[in-house]
Design an enzyme around this catalytic site. Structure first.
Site, short mmCIF file in Angstrom:
data_model
loop_
_atom_site.label_atom_id
_atom_site.label_comp_id
_atom_site.label_asym_id
_atom_site.label_seq_id
_atom_site.Cartn_x
_atom_site.Cartn_y
_atom_site.Cartn_z
N TYR A 14 0.82 -1.22 0.00
CA TYR A 14 0.00 0.00 0.00
C TYR A 14 0.85 1.27 0.00
CZ TYR A 14 -3.29 -3.60 1.41
OH TYR A 14 -4.01 -4.77 1.49
N TYR A 141 -14.18 -6.79 4.64
CA TYR A 141 -12.90 -6.97 3.96
C TYR A 141 -12.54 -8.45 4.03
CZ TYR A 141 -7.91 -6.98 3.01
OH TYR A 141 -6.68 -7.26 2.47
N ASP A 242 -15.42 -15.74 7.88
CA ASP A 242 -14.01 -15.36 7.70
C ASP A 242 -13.45 -14.96 9.06
OD1 ASP A 242 -11.63 -14.10 7.22
OD2 ASP A 242 -12.35 -12.83 5.59
N LYS A 271 -3.63 -15.80 9.52
CA LYS A 271 -2.93 -14.83 10.37
C LYS A 271 -2.26 -15.48 11.59
CE LYS A 271 -5.14 -10.48 9.05
NZ LYS A 271 -3.97 -9.93 8.37
#
Length: 426
Positions: A14, A141, A242, A271
């Site tokens: 990003y 997201y 998710d 993660k």
């Protein structure tokens, strides 16, 4: 460290190659601290994008990595299996909600979502229906790969640039009732309406349970998730949860869906799976879904990553699961939540702050103006903490081993930067 080369040639996430943001050179990390090359130690408030739940350089995880790399760092998972994968999958079946018993190992969180969507499509194909739509939430997201982006908010997200290239799915209004508020039944009406009119073309509902992460750090009421499960059952639809950001204790429950006592048909984790040591994820489903997928034309699930079931990653992940099984995360996340509850409300006195919220080891300060990333990052480092905000959100997901004085240092740093004009954009 050659920072000049880094600025010219290393493309960080990003960031722009035209005007790259300053990067801070890390030389080591231990416990809750990241040490910079110049010797400064920063208290980490991010857990390396929410993954290093046990802290850095953990002896149990180090030992697992060292032991496994001497045996084999990798071997293909097609036609071969190995003990680290078996041990990890056994732990995942034991730890995840009852009924989830088929584990598909993948490379990253985004890929776990891709896998879940493919499972849902193949499920309906095997049943003789070509359902091509997914229903999901605004402000959500689910990752940076194309299918994952397609179920991420197409307008209010970092992926709006790709609108028109991605498959178009159905987005319901995200819930407004906060976790600690009284439930408002109107929250579910838009999703209920969209399912009523579109359920015959929907393959699955996919959402982040209880906490919407990078889409806005919104923490919503468990009753919403209960109602979604009931609607999926009513219309015979699959529910994909998710839990890549929320899984493995982050919200104060081992999995966020436990706040609502809901079991999905497909669960995505990643993660924290390896305790932040390396990339690995898993998509876990019921035997019914798996067997239906495999009863179709292909006769199998059509996905197979090169590094699927990487033994080194599986060995470390299995060690991470063993640490979680000891149960210390429960008191650790409770203590972090207590610190957030005690310290965050005071920040509301600053006129720049719109809201503060918290759950488990998640703390959020929402501001009225977007942050000036480079300026605010510099100020945080000067105060000896590592917090990386985005947009109007200054949030913390610290390692579970963080103690009360670490959390206070993080919040004191936030209290300081919100008083500084150059840390915010007009």
């Amino acid at each position: 460290m050659d920072l000049e080369f880094d600025q010219k040639h290393v493309w960080h996430p990003y960031t722009s190659t035209i005007s790259p943001l300053k990067c801070y050179p890390a030389s080591s990390a231990k416990g809750v601290h990241i040490e910079l090359e110049d010797g400064r130690q920063l208290i980490d408030g991010m857990s390396s994008w929410w993954s290093a739940i046990h802290g850095y350089n953990h002896p149990t995880l180090n030992e697992a990595a060292h032991a496994q790399i001497d045996r084999m760092s990798h071997v293909m998972f097609g036609g071969i299996t190995h003990q680290p994968a078996i041990d990890l999958c056994k732990s995942l079946v034991e730890m995840t909600p009852k009924g989830l018993e088929q584990v598909f190992l993948a490379d990253s969180g985004s890929v776990a979502v891709e896998v879940s969507l493919k499972m849902a499509l193949q499920y309906w194909h095997a049943k003789g229906e070509k359902r091509s739509k997914f229903l999901t939430l605004r402000d959500g997201y689910h990752g940076d790969t194309f299918a994952a982006m397609s179920v991420t908010d197409p307008d209010n997200s970092m992926h709006s640039l790709y609108k028109g290239f991605l498959p178009e799915h159905i987005f319901a209004t995200s819930p407004n009732t906060g976790f600690w508020d009284n439930w408002n039944p109107e929250d579910i009406e838009d999703l209920e309406h969209k399912l009523e009119h579109n359920h015959k073309e929907v393959a699955a509902v996919i959402l982040e349970p209880i906490v919407q992460g990078a889409g806005g750090m919104r923490i919503y009421h468990p009753e919403y998730l209960k109602r979604v499960r009931k609607l999926c059952d009513q219309y015979g639809l699959l529910l994909i949860l998710d839990e890549i950001a929320t899984g493995f204790g982050r919200t104060g429950k081992l999995f966020a869906c436990e706040h609502a006592e809901v079991v999905p048909d497909i669960l995505c984790v990643g993660k924290a799976l390896t305790g932040g040591y390396m990339t690995l994820s898993a998509t876990i489903t019921t035997k019914h879904v798996a067997d239906t997928v495999c009863s179709g034309e292909a006769g199998c699930f059509m996905h197979g990553p090169t590094f699927m079931g990487n033994p080194l990653a599986c060995a470390v992940a299995s060690a991470s699961m063993s640490l979680l099984k000891q149960g210390n995360w429960k008191s650790q996340t409770h203590n972090i939540e207590s610190s957030f509850a005690r310290l965050l409300p005071a920040l509301l006195q600053n006129e720049r702050v719109r809201d503060v919220r918290w759950l488990g080891a998640i703390g959020v300060v929402e501001t009225k103006q977007p942050v000036n990333m480079e300026a605010i990052q510099k100020r945080f480092v000067e105060q000896g903490v590592w917090i990386r905000p985005f947009g109007k959100l200054i949030y913390m997901m610290p390692p579970f081993i963080s103690e009360a004085h670490h959390i206070k240092r993080l919040i004191d740093a936030i209290a300081q930067v919100i008083t500084e004009d150059d840390c915010f954009l007009d």
